[in-house]
Design an enzyme around this catalytic site. Structure first.
Site, short mmCIF file in Angstrom:
data_model
loop_
_atom_site.label_atom_id
_atom_site.label_comp_id
_atom_site.label_asym_id
_atom_site.label_seq_id
_atom_site.Cartn_x
_atom_site.Cartn_y
_atom_site.Cartn_z
N ALA A 11 35.18 50.97 40.97
CA ALA A 11 34.13 50.78 39.97
C ALA A 11 34.69 50.34 38.61
O ALA A 11 33.95 50.24 37.65
CB ALA A 11 33.31 52.05 39.82
N THR A 12 35.99 50.09 38.53
CA THR A 12 36.58 49.74 37.23
C THR A 12 36.46 48.25 36.90
O THR A 12 36.75 47.86 35.78
CB THR A 12 38.08 50.11 37.17
OG1 THR A 12 38.75 49.46 38.26
CG2 THR A 12 38.29 51.61 37.26
N GLY A 14 34.73 44.09 38.44
CA GLY A 14 34.13 43.25 39.45
C GLY A 14 32.88 43.81 40.10
O GLY A 14 31.98 44.34 39.43
N ARG A 34 41.53 53.59 39.78
CA ARG A 34 42.75 54.17 39.20
C ARG A 34 42.71 54.12 37.67
O ARG A 34 43.27 54.96 37.01
CB ARG A 34 43.98 53.40 39.70
CG ARG A 34 44.32 53.69 41.16
CD ARG A 34 45.30 52.66 41.69
NE ARG A 34 44.74 51.32 41.56
CZ ARG A 34 45.36 50.20 41.91
NH1 ARG A 34 46.58 50.27 42.40
NH2 ARG A 34 44.76 49.03 41.77
N TYR A 149 45.41 39.39 54.58
CA TYR A 149 44.14 39.76 53.92
C TYR A 149 43.00 39.60 54.93
O TYR A 149 42.15 40.49 55.06
CB TYR A 149 43.90 38.89 52.68
CG TYR A 149 42.57 39.22 52.01
CD1 TYR A 149 42.37 40.46 51.42
CD2 TYR A 149 41.52 38.30 51.99
CE1 TYR A 149 41.14 40.78 50.82
CE2 TYR A 149 40.30 38.61 51.40
CZ TYR A 149 40.13 39.85 50.82
OH TYR A 149 38.90 40.17 50.24
N GLY A 180 31.43 35.49 49.93
CA GLY A 180 32.36 34.37 49.78
C GLY A 180 33.03 34.52 48.41
O GLY A 180 33.31 35.63 47.97
N VAL A 182 33.73 35.11 44.78
CA VAL A 182 33.09 35.82 43.65
C VAL A 182 34.09 35.84 42.50
O VAL A 182 35.25 36.26 42.70
CB VAL A 182 32.78 37.30 44.02
CG1 VAL A 182 31.86 37.92 42.95
CG2 VAL A 182 32.18 37.43 45.41
P1 NDP Z 1 38.39 43.36 41.44
O1 NDP Z 1 39.84 43.14 41.44
O2 NDP Z 1 37.60 42.96 40.25
O3 NDP Z 1 38.07 44.90 41.75
C1 NDP Z 1 38.81 45.62 42.69
C2 NDP Z 1 38.51 47.10 42.50
O4 NDP Z 1 39.23 47.82 43.52
C3 NDP Z 1 38.96 47.63 41.16
O5 NDP Z 1 37.97 48.48 40.62
C4 NDP Z 1 40.21 48.42 41.48
O6 NDP Z 1 40.34 49.57 40.63
C5 NDP Z 1 39.92 48.90 42.91
N1 NDP Z 1 41.16 49.17 43.60
C6 NDP Z 1 42.12 48.28 43.97
N2 NDP Z 1 43.17 48.92 44.51
C7 NDP Z 1 42.89 50.25 44.46
C8 NDP Z 1 43.60 51.40 44.85
N3 NDP Z 1 44.82 51.33 45.39
N4 NDP Z 1 43.01 52.62 44.67
C9 NDP Z 1 41.78 52.70 44.11
N5 NDP Z 1 41.05 51.63 43.73
C10 NDP Z 1 41.60 50.42 43.90
O7 NDP Z 1 37.84 42.61 42.74
P2 NDP Z 1 36.38 42.46 43.40
O8 NDP Z 1 35.35 43.17 42.63
O9 NDP Z 1 36.20 41.05 43.69
O10 NDP Z 1 36.67 43.21 44.79
C11 NDP Z 1 35.86 44.25 45.30
C12 NDP Z 1 35.83 44.13 46.82
O11 NDP Z 1 35.19 42.90 47.18
C13 NDP Z 1 37.20 44.10 47.49
O12 NDP Z 1 37.16 44.88 48.67
C14 NDP Z 1 37.39 42.62 47.83
O13 NDP Z 1 38.24 42.46 48.94
C15 NDP Z 1 35.97 42.24 48.16
N6 NDP Z 1 35.67 40.81 48.10
C16 NDP Z 1 35.91 40.08 46.95
C17 NDP Z 1 35.61 38.74 46.93
C18 NDP Z 1 35.92 37.87 45.76
O14 NDP Z 1 35.94 36.62 45.91
N7 NDP Z 1 36.11 38.40 44.57
C19 NDP Z 1 35.00 38.07 48.08
C20 NDP Z 1 34.80 38.93 49.22
C21 NDP Z 1 35.11 40.25 49.20
P3 NDP Z 1 41.69 50.03 39.92
O15 NDP Z 1 42.59 48.84 39.82
O16 NDP Z 1 41.24 50.57 38.60
O17 NDP Z 1 42.21 51.11 40.81
C1 8X3 Z 2 37.64 37.14 49.06
C2 8X3 Z 2 37.20 35.76 49.36
O1 8X3 Z 2 37.93 33.52 50.29
O2 8X3 Z 2 39.44 34.60 48.76
O3 8X3 Z 2 37.45 37.99 50.13
O4 8X3 Z 2 39.18 35.43 51.01
S1 8X3 Z 2 38.51 34.80 49.88
#
Ligand code: NDP
Ligand code: 8X3
Length: 250
Positions: A11-12, A14, A34, A149, A180, A182
């Protein structure tokens, strides 16, 4: 009546942060990540009561200790949004870093399992709950250099299906949302802080915003008890597959 409780990992920033902001009018939230300071800032802006749990999902003991530290009432979690996750690196398989592989499998797969286990005992006992796993188009397709990944997100897809089967008799809903591209901190993390490389990913087309995905999560949560959205792929209109993106080259 007290509002239901939703736990959101990641929740920190994205998608997780946008989801917390959007659903906080209807849920008491447990916000996780974290970076504790970011959680504190977010907490002050939420419309409803909330709790902060700061832990690394890779650390099994920290996950269970964090859950155990919640006040009893807050352990009655109605909704779990398994969102924490990232890609680490974008390399051909023979050139990939084993640290990156460990990070992706430990966070995206094992972290999701640990958090689910901590929350599920209560959901099963209460015969009620909803788990939303944030997977990805990378859980449905594989692309060059996406190898580990994509494998981690394919595992999330398998876990969503397996959870839905195993929890079926306990009336627990299990959904997957597969975005897709984001624009979040995702590419910053993937490219280890190289902002120039990261911003290039989102150039010359219109990517999804975290809010777009949050609205989809809100929709999935808002369905009546007898309706489960099993699996939902959400794409930018400019994206047709992992590798087909209609970039407008100037
Ligand atoms: P962000 O990097 O903006 O957010 C990732 C979040 O995951 C942060 O809040 C981070 O918090 C947390 N996180 C990462 N590693 C850890 C850890 N070891 N322990 C606890 N928390 C962790 O990315 P998104 O918002 O884009 O990603 C959110 C989800 O969406 C992910 O599962 C990603 O794979 C998925 N996704 C993203 C896409 C994209 O294009 N952006 C597309 C498809 C899926 P902190 O670092 O504070 O711990
Ligand atoms: C994140 C989207 O296309 O970078 O899951 O894998 S992509």
């Amino acid at each position: 009546m007290n509002q239901p409780i939703a736990l959101i990992t990641g929740a920190t920033s994205g998608i997780g942060e946008a989801t917390a902001r959007l659903i906080s009018k209807n849920y008491r939230l447990i916000i996780c990540g974290r970076r504790k300071q970011r959680l504190e800032v977010l907490q002050n802006e939420l419309e409803n009561e909330s709790q902060i749990l700061s832990f690394d999902v890779r650390d099994r003991k920290a996950v269970f200790d964090a859950f155990a530290s919640l006040p009893e009432e807050w352990k009655q979690i109605d909704v779990l949004i398994n969102n924490a996750g990232n890609a680490h690196g974008l390399d051909l398989i023979h050139e990939g870093s084993t640290e990156d592989w460990d990070a992706m499998l430990d966070i995206n797969v094992k972290g999701l399992l640990y958090v689910s286990k901590a929350v599920l005992d209560g959901m099963v006992a209460r015969k009620k709950g909803h788990i939303i796993n944030i997977s990805s188009i990378a859980g449905l397709e594989v692309y060059t250099k996406g190898n580990v990944y994509c494998a981690s997100k394919h595992a999330v897809d398998a876990l969503t299906k397996g959870m839905r089967m195993d929890l079926n008799e306990h009336h627990i809903k299990v959904s997957s949302i597969d975005p897709g591209l984001v624009e979040t901190e995702f590419s910053e993390v993937r490219f280890k802080g190289d902002s120039e490389k990261a911003s290039k990913v989102y150039e010359n087309f219109t990517p999804l915003t975290a809010h777009d995905v949050a609205e989809t999560i809100e929709f999935v949560l808002s369905r009546p008890q007898h309706v489960t959205i099993g699996d939902l792929l959400i794409l930018p209109t400019d994206q047709a597959s992992s590798t087909i993106v209609n970039k407008k080259i100037q």
